[in-house]
Write a protein that holds these residues in place. Structure first.
Motif, PDB file in Angstrom:
ATOM      1  N   ASN A  12      46.224  49.245  30.886  1.00 48.11           N
ATOM      2  CA  ASN A  12      45.673  49.069  32.226  1.00 48.11           C
ATOM      3  C   ASN A  12      44.202  49.445  32.169  1.00 48.11           C
ATOM      4  OD1 ASN A  12      45.034  48.927  34.914  1.00 48.11           O
ATOM      5  ND2 ASN A  12      46.214  50.734  35.515  1.00 48.11           N
ATOM      6  N   MET A  13      43.347  48.449  31.959  1.00 46.22           N
ATOM      7  CA  MET A  13      41.930  48.721  31.779  1.00 46.22           C
ATOM      8  C   MET A  13      41.274  49.309  33.030  1.00 46.22           C
ATOM      9  SD  MET A  13      40.817  48.210  28.739  1.00 46.22           S
ATOM     10  CE  MET A  13      41.342  47.471  27.189  1.00 46.22           C
ATOM     11  N   GLU A  14      41.923  49.144  34.173  1.00 46.78           N
ATOM     12  CA  GLU A  14      41.356  49.724  35.402  1.00 46.78           C
ATOM     13  C   GLU A  14      41.302  51.248  35.314  1.00 46.78           C
ATOM     14  OE1 GLU A  14      42.830  48.319  39.113  1.00 46.78           O
ATOM     15  OE2 GLU A  14      43.117  46.277  38.372  1.00 46.78           O
ATOM     16  N   ARG A  15      42.108  51.804  34.408  1.00 44.64           N
ATOM     17  CA  ARG A  15      42.065  53.252  34.172  1.00 44.64           C
ATOM     18  C   ARG A  15      40.651  53.699  33.818  1.00 44.64           C
ATOM     19  NH1 ARG A  15      44.934  55.953  28.817  1.00 44.64           N
ATOM     20  NH2 ARG A  15      43.832  57.934  28.875  1.00 44.64           N
ATOM     21  N   HIS A  16      39.893  52.806  33.161  1.00 43.39           N
ATOM     22  CA  HIS A  16      38.517  53.119  32.780  1.00 43.39           C
ATOM     23  C   HIS A  16      37.508  52.331  33.613  1.00 43.39           C
ATOM     24  CE1 HIS A  16      39.671  55.619  29.379  1.00 43.39           C
ATOM     25  NE2 HIS A  16      40.515  54.688  28.994  1.00 43.39           N
ATOM     26  N   GLY A  17      37.955  51.842  34.769  1.00 46.70           N
ATOM     27  CA  GLY A  17      37.037  51.154  35.668  1.00 46.70           C
ATOM     28  C   GLY A  17      36.689  49.744  35.263  1.00 46.70           C
ATOM     29  N   ILE A  18      37.525  49.123  34.421  1.00 41.63           N
ATOM     30  CA  ILE A  18      37.277  47.754  33.954  1.00 41.63           C
ATOM     31  C   ILE A  18      38.296  46.829  34.614  1.00 41.63           C
ATOM     32  CG2 ILE A  18      37.218  46.225  31.940  1.00 41.63           C
ATOM     33  CD1 ILE A  18      36.426  48.706  30.273  1.00 41.63           C
ATOM     34  N   ASP A  19      37.812  45.931  35.467  1.00 40.83           N
ATOM     35  CA  ASP A  19      38.707  45.089  36.268  1.00 40.83           C
ATOM     36  C   ASP A  19      38.462  43.612  35.999  1.00 40.83           C
ATOM     37  OD1 ASP A  19      40.554  44.268  38.148  1.00 40.83           O
ATOM     38  OD2 ASP A  19      39.133  44.354  39.811  1.00 40.83           O
ATOM     39  N   VAL A  20      38.508  43.215  34.728  1.00 36.88           N
ATOM     40  CA  VAL A  20      38.295  41.799  34.401  1.00 36.88           C
ATOM     41  C   VAL A  20      39.535  41.177  33.762  1.00 36.88           C
ATOM     42  CG1 VAL A  20      35.823  42.178  34.101  1.00 36.88           C
ATOM     43  CG2 VAL A  20      37.336  42.248  32.094  1.00 36.88           C
ATOM     44  N   PHE A  21      40.580  41.978  33.556  1.00 34.55           N
ATOM     45  CA  PHE A  21      41.793  41.479  32.914  1.00 34.55           C
ATOM     46  C   PHE A  21      42.979  41.517  33.869  1.00 34.55           C
ATOM     47  CE2 PHE A  21      39.257  43.303  29.439  1.00 34.55           C
ATOM     48  CZ  PHE A  21      39.138  42.190  28.615  1.00 34.55           C
ATOM     49  N   ASP A  22      43.711  40.423  33.927  1.00 33.59           N
ATOM     50  CA  ASP A  22      44.968  40.422  34.663  1.00 33.59           C
ATOM     51  C   ASP A  22      46.064  41.061  33.808  1.00 33.59           C
ATOM     52  OD1 ASP A  22      46.444  39.558  37.049  1.00 33.59           O
ATOM     53  OD2 ASP A  22      47.543  38.270  35.644  1.00 33.59           O
ATOM     54  N   GLU A  23      45.966  40.882  32.478  1.00 39.86           N
ATOM     55  CA  GLU A  23      46.890  41.508  31.518  1.00 39.86           C
ATOM     56  C   GLU A  23      46.115  41.807  30.247  1.00 39.86           C
ATOM     57  OE1 GLU A  23      50.367  39.205  30.617  1.00 39.86           O
ATOM     58  OE2 GLU A  23      50.525  38.436  32.649  1.00 39.86           O
ATOM     59  N   PHE A  24      46.531  42.862  29.561  1.00 37.52           N
ATOM     60  CA  PHE A  24      45.970  43.184  28.240  1.00 37.52           C
ATOM     61  C   PHE A  24      47.070  43.934  27.493  1.00 37.52           C
ATOM     62  CE2 PHE A  24      43.540  44.705  24.821  1.00 37.52           C
ATOM     63  CZ  PHE A  24      42.258  44.165  24.852  1.00 37.52           C
ATOM     64  N   GLY A  25      47.555  43.384  26.399  1.00 37.09           N
ATOM     65  CA  GLY A  25      48.669  44.047  25.730  1.00 37.09           C
ATOM     66  C   GLY A  25      48.821  43.682  24.265  1.00 37.09           C
ATOM     67  N   ARG A  26      49.793  44.321  23.657  1.00 38.70           N
ATOM     68  CA  ARG A  26      50.138  44.057  22.256  1.00 38.70           C
ATOM     69  C   ARG A  26      51.640  44.208  22.094  1.00 38.70           C
ATOM     70  NH1 ARG A  26      48.245  48.433  18.021  1.00 38.70           N
ATOM     71  NH2 ARG A  26      49.959  49.546  19.020  1.00 38.70           N
ATOM     72  N   LEU A 158      34.006  50.793  25.642  1.00 39.34           N
ATOM     73  CA  LEU A 158      34.998  49.732  25.816  1.00 39.34           C
ATOM     74  C   LEU A 158      34.333  48.414  26.196  1.00 39.34           C
ATOM     75  CD1 LEU A 158      37.896  51.607  27.666  1.00 39.34           C
ATOM     76  CD2 LEU A 158      37.987  50.575  25.380  1.00 39.34           C
ATOM     77  N   ASN A 159      33.391  48.458  27.139  1.00 33.10           N
ATOM     78  CA  ASN A 159      32.687  47.237  27.522  1.00 33.10           C
ATOM     79  C   ASN A 159      31.990  46.606  26.321  1.00 33.10           C
ATOM     80  OD1 ASN A 159      33.299  46.973  30.253  1.00 33.10           O
ATOM     81  ND2 ASN A 159      31.626  48.306  30.910  1.00 33.10           N
TER      82      ASN A 159
END
Length: 288
Positions: A12-26, A158-159
């Motif tokens: 959940n990239m929003e944890r670090h204030g990044i809101d450009v992904f609907d999903e990010f996983g592995r 991260l960015n």
């Protein structure tokens, strides 16, 4: 279901204030899973990087086979999934990237640069191409920093890494028009594909490349993403599927024709790679 959940990592990239992904996983599957249902991503790009294994996807009426090191892209609003093919064992990263919106932060880029980045992804000439080991190196670094304790520089790092990853994908996709192998590996791939009813030994294949066995195994995996022994098994499984659909061969005949020591062993391997027993697959394919 429990094993599937353990082997999937969702960030959940929003944890670090990044809101450009609907999903990010592995995912890291040691066994074949269920199918990936048909779906779309409205006004978003899905980018997949297969680090290990092999996987088949469809987009509309086209089918694409990925091997380790491949990048696969589903463009906005495209219908895609694995169809009737299960998610296979392997390691795959995926991200669903949103379109930039004016006035909203986008990986530290201004709106004009963010639009250019997204536009270049949309304009890639191929949806399937080699991303190489650099993709996984960046992805592993991203995951490592994601789990670091929050600190002022974490979001910047991260960015920076995420932009580097997307730029690498753009350059790889623009440079390479498709999956390409060296002449010696292309020769071996064609040889295997044309002789699937034969038994192969690595010494013979290495000799055909004028390489030692260890060097051949390294070169083959580096270029195709999987070891030669696994490539052979996967191609034999694909050939078995073709033969079952024709409904002219018994499972026993297919097993022995493809060089398996027994129908039981063939069935075990087939289910491992396809998620169905040969009997179930044959019944399903011939009834359609």
């Amino acid at each position: 279901m429990r094993n599937r959940e353990i082997s999937r990592l969702i960030l959940n990239m929003e944890r670090h204030g990044i809101d450009v992904f609907d999903e990010f996983g592995r995912y890291n599957y040691v066994n074949t899973q269920t199918i990936l249902p048909t779906h779309t991503h409205p006004d978003m790009i899905e980018i997949c990087y297969l680090a290990k294994g092999s996987q088949e996807y469809f987009v509309d009426d086209s089918i694409f086979r990925l091997y380790g090191g491949d990048v696969f892209i589903a463009f906005p609003d495209e219908i895609h999934g694995t169809g009737e093919v299960p998610e296979e064992k392997g390691v795959l990263y995926w991200m669903v990237l949103k379109r930039p919106q004016e006035g909203k932060e986008y990986l530290g880029l201004n709106y004009s640069d963010a639009c250019e980045l997204f536009s270049r992804l949309l304009q890639l000439p191929k949806r399937l191409f080699k991303g190489g080991a650099e993709c996984e190196r960046l992805l592993l670094k991203i995951i490592s920093i994601y789990f670091r304790s929050k600190e002022p520089l974490t979001k910047m790092e991260l960015n920076n890494l995420l932009v580097s990853l997307l730029l690498h994908i753009i350059h790889a996709g623009e440079k390479i028009s498709g999956r390409t192998y060296s002449d010696r590996i292309t020769k071996i791939v064609h040889y295997i594909d044309e002789n699937l009813f034969d038994e192969f030994d690595l010494e013979t294949l290495a000799d055909k490349c004028n390489l030692s066995v260890s060097r051949f195994k390294h070169s083959f995996k580096e270029e195709t993403g999987i070891p030669p022994s696994e490539y052979i098994i996967r191609r034999k499984m694909e050939k078995a599927q073709e033969m079952m659909k024709e409904d002219k061969f018994s499972i026993k005949d297919i097993a022995y024709d493809l060089g398996f020591s027994s129908p039981a062993y063939f069935s075990t391997v087939f289910k491992q790679y396809n998620g169905y027993s040969p009997t179930s697959y044959k019944k399903k394919s011939t009834s359609q």
